[in-house]
Structures are given as C-alpha cells and as structure tokens.
Design a protein around this motif. Structure first.
Motif: not given
Length: 136
Positions: A28, A42, A44
């Motif tokens: 990431t 999430t 990312a």
C-alpha cells in the motif's frame, strides 16, 4: 484457520481469483499490509508492487500489480488495478527490455521533452515484474 477470497481485476477483467487464501500481503501507499480473514473493512491505495497470496500448505502465489486500490472486507479482498500479471505469466526478457527503455528515457536530455514521471513509473513497473518473476 478461516479462509479469505481474493480477486484481482483490471479493466480487461479478472486476472487472479482464489477462494482459499490464508494470508494476503499488499503493497500500500503507507507500507506493506497483511490481511487475514476477519480483517476490518478498509479501502487502501496500492502502489506498484507484488501481491502475495498464501494458500493452505504454505503455497504462495505472486502477482505483479500497478497502482490501484484494494477493498478489504472480512472474508473478501478485491484488488482493482490498471494491470496485473501472475509470476508464471511474466516474460522476463520483455520485462528486461522495458527496463532498458525506461532507463534510457530517464537518461535522455531534458530538452528531449521526456515525461520523467511516466518514465519513472515504467521503470518501477519493469523492476516489479522482474522481481515477481523470480517467484515462478
């Protein structure tokens, strides 16, 4: 151990799919991220790098990806990128040629109106493909 599904998708369609992953490691923008089943939801941003998928029996798959995003849910990871290539499918000679071209572009005179950002990204993509191909 709980399992996790992953799908890597490009504008051309699905490149990789696995339903029995135990661990997924993503590159990431803020660093390396490991994902296991039950991870909190999430999103990312991804940088050019390798996605490593660990399957039962400690078998691993490696996929070279460009920038994009990963949507992480407790039982599913969706990776959306411009391009992706599994280690087995990488043509190392072609990747080395891409690396040479990118290096040549970066070494050109500034008067040549080279898009250095684009050339640098091409360099990183080529290096990533060569590195991932080592895991065949």
């Amino acid at each position: 151990m709980n399992k996790l599904a992953i799908e890597i998708v490009t504008p051309n369609g699905s490149i990789y799919s696995e339903t029995e992953a135990e661990l997924i490691v993503l590159q990431t923008e803020s660093g390396e991220m490991g994902v296991m089943a039950g991870h909190i939801p999430t999103v990312a941003p991804l940088k050019i790098g390798a996605v490593r998928v660990t399957k039962p029996g400690n078998d691993k798959d490696y996929i070279a990806v460009t920038e994009g995003f990963a949507e992480i849910r407790p039982q599913q990871v969706s990776v959306l990128v411009q391009a992706a290539e599994q280690a087995e499918g990488i043509d190392i000679e072609r990747a080395k040629e891409s690396l040479k071209r990118a290096e040549a572009r970066l070494n050109e005179d500034k008067a040549a109106h080279v898009d250095f950002h684009r050339a640098e990204r091409a360099l990183h993509r080529a290096i990533n493909r060569i590195e991932v191909a080592k895991f065949r």
